[in-house]
Design an enzyme around this catalytic site. Structure first.
Site, PDB file in Angstrom:
ATOM      1  N   ILE A 141       0.903  -1.105   0.035  1.00  0.00           N
ATOM      2  CA  ILE A 141       0.069   0.057   0.148  1.00  0.00           C
ATOM      3  C   ILE A 141       0.881   1.082  -0.053  1.00  0.00           C
ATOM      4  O   ILE A 141       1.923   1.146   0.315  1.00  0.00           O
ATOM      5  CB  ILE A 141      -1.007   0.023   1.141  1.00  0.00           C
ATOM      6  CG1 ILE A 141      -0.279  -0.165   2.526  1.00  0.00           C
ATOM      7  CG2 ILE A 141      -2.061  -1.080   1.182  1.00  0.00           C
ATOM      8  CD1 ILE A 141      -1.118  -0.112   3.736  1.00  0.00           C
ATOM      9  N   ASP A 142       0.295   2.421  -0.259  1.00  0.00           N
ATOM     10  CA  ASP A 142       1.322   3.693  -0.627  1.00  0.00           C
ATOM     11  C   ASP A 142       1.858   3.986   0.541  1.00  0.00           C
ATOM     12  O   ASP A 142       1.170   3.820   1.765  1.00  0.00           O
ATOM     13  CB  ASP A 142       0.469   4.880  -1.436  1.00  0.00           C
ATOM     14  CG  ASP A 142      -0.224   4.452  -2.851  1.00  0.00           C
ATOM     15  OD1 ASP A 142       0.790   3.534  -3.468  1.00  0.00           O
ATOM     16  OD2 ASP A 142      -1.006   4.783  -3.231  1.00  0.00           O
TER      17      ASP A 142
END
Length: 301
Positions: A135-136
Site C-alpha cells: 500500500i502507498d
C-alpha cells in the site's frame, strides 16, 4: 545452484504462465526474473519471456542461490495484528514506506520486519522479503506478510485469482449522489507524468467497487473494495469519476483537508490461510487524525 527440469506434456501458453502453474512453490514474477536473467533453457537454448511452450519441450531452470539479506534491520515499532508460522498481518501507519528503494533506504516496513521477525519469504529478493502486496506510503492499514515461500505463493495466488478480501475507507472531495457504484476503467502509466498512473486506453484492467458511508458538506466518506490491485488504483479511479481522495498530493486538488497525505485506510483484509485453508478476516480502526477530521466535518454539518 539447484536445477529444475520440466518436460512439457500437453500444456500450452506462455512459458512464464505454464511454469508458474507447474511449479507451485514459485511465483510467476520469480519465473519472469529467471527468464530475464537467462536462467531458463528450452531444448538446450536460452529462451525469451514470450516463448510459447510446445509438446515435448524440455525445460531446464537454473535456480540461483538465495541472496543474503543486506537490508538493515531497524528497531522500529510496528503493530502486528496477527502472527503464526506462515503469515503475519501488520497495521502499517501512514507515512511509512513498505520496502527500501533509492529514495528510502531506512525506516521502511521491511527494515522493521527484519528486526522483529526471524523468518520471511525470499521470493521477492533482498529488498522485499515477505512482501506479498503493498500500500502507498501515505495510505494506512492492513498488509499480509509471508514468512516462507510456500505461504507467499499461496497468498499471491489469491490476489491473482481475486479471492482475497481488501476493503478501504476513503474521504473524497464532492458529494457522491449514488449510494453504490462500480468503476471499471483500465489503468496504466500516465503519458503526461511518469510518476503518475492514469485511466488510459490499453491499460491493465482495473475494477473498484464503492459504497457511500456518510455525506458531509463538500465531502463523502466511502468504503471501497478492490477487485484488482493496480498501482494507486483507488486514487486514480476516484479522480477519474470526479471525486478525488482528500489530502492526496498527487491526484487531488491543492485546496484540500489538512493531513499527512491522502485520507485512505486499508480497513479490512481477508484471505484463506495458506496451510489450513481457513478464511481469516482482519479489521483495523481508522487512524486518530482520520477520525478527528471526520468529527470536524460532522460538527461543520
Amino acid at each position: 545452484m539447484e536445477q529444475i527440469n520440466v518436460k512439457i506434456k500437453q500444456e500450452k501458453g506462455r512459458i512464464d504462465k505454464v511454469l508458474s502453474d507447474v511449479l507451485k512453490n514459485h511465483s510467476r514474477s520469480q519465473i519472469q526474473q529467471w527468464l530475464k536473467d537467462q536462467n531458463i533453457i528450452v531444448n538446450g537454448e536460452v529462451t525469451r519471456s514470450n516463448y510459447k511452450v510446445k509438446e515435448h519441450d524440455e525445460i531446464s531452470i537454473n535456480v540461483p542461490e538465495p541472496e543474503e539479506l543486506n537490508v538493515i534491520a531497524e528497531d522500529i515499532p510496528i503493530e502486528i495484528v496477527y502472527e503464526d508460522d506462515d503469515v503475519l498481518v501488520v497495521n502499517k501507519p501512514q507515512g511509512m514506506v513498505v520496502h527500501p528503494s533509492a529514495g528510502h533506504q531506512h525506516g521502511t516496513l521491511v527494515n522493521a520486519l527484519l528486526y522483529h521477525i526471524k523468518d520471511l519469504s525470499s521470493i521477492n529478493g533482498i529488498i522485499r522479503p515477505g512482501i506479498v502486496h503493498r500500500i502507498d506510503k501515505d495510505t494506512s492499514g492492513l498488509l499480509m506478510v509471508a514468512k516462507n515461500d510456500k505461504a507467499h505463493v499461496a497468498l499471491a495466488e489469491q490476489l491473482k485469482d481475486k479471492t482475497s478480501l481488501r476493503k478501504y475507507i476513503a474521504l473524497v472531495h464532492g458529494e457522491i449522489a449514488h449510494d453504490k457504484g462500480e468503476i471499471n476503467a483500465p489503468i496504466g502509466r500516465s503519458k503526461n507524468d511518469r510518476k503518475m498512473q492514469a485511466v488510459i486506453e490499453g491499460g491493465k484492467p482495473a475494477v473498484t467497487h464503492f459504497e457511500v458511508l456518510e455525506r458531509f458538506d463538500g465531502y463523502t466518506l466511502v468504503q471501497l473494495q478492490l477487485e484488482t490491485g493496480r498501482t494507486h488504483q483507488i486514487r486514480v479511479h476516484m479522480k477519474y469519476i470526479g471525486f478525488p481522495v482528500a489530502g492526496d498530493p498527487l491526484y487531488g486538488p491543492r485546496k484540500t483537508l489538512k493531513g499527512n497525505g491522502q485520507f485512505l485506510h486499508a480497513e479490512v483484509l481477508g484471505f484463506k490461510h495458506p496451510t489450513t485453508g481457513q478464511m481469516m478476516v482482519f479489521e483495523a480502526p481508522l487512524p486518530d487524525l482520520f477520525e478527528k477530521t471526520l468529527d470536524q466535518l460532522r460538527n461543520n454539518n
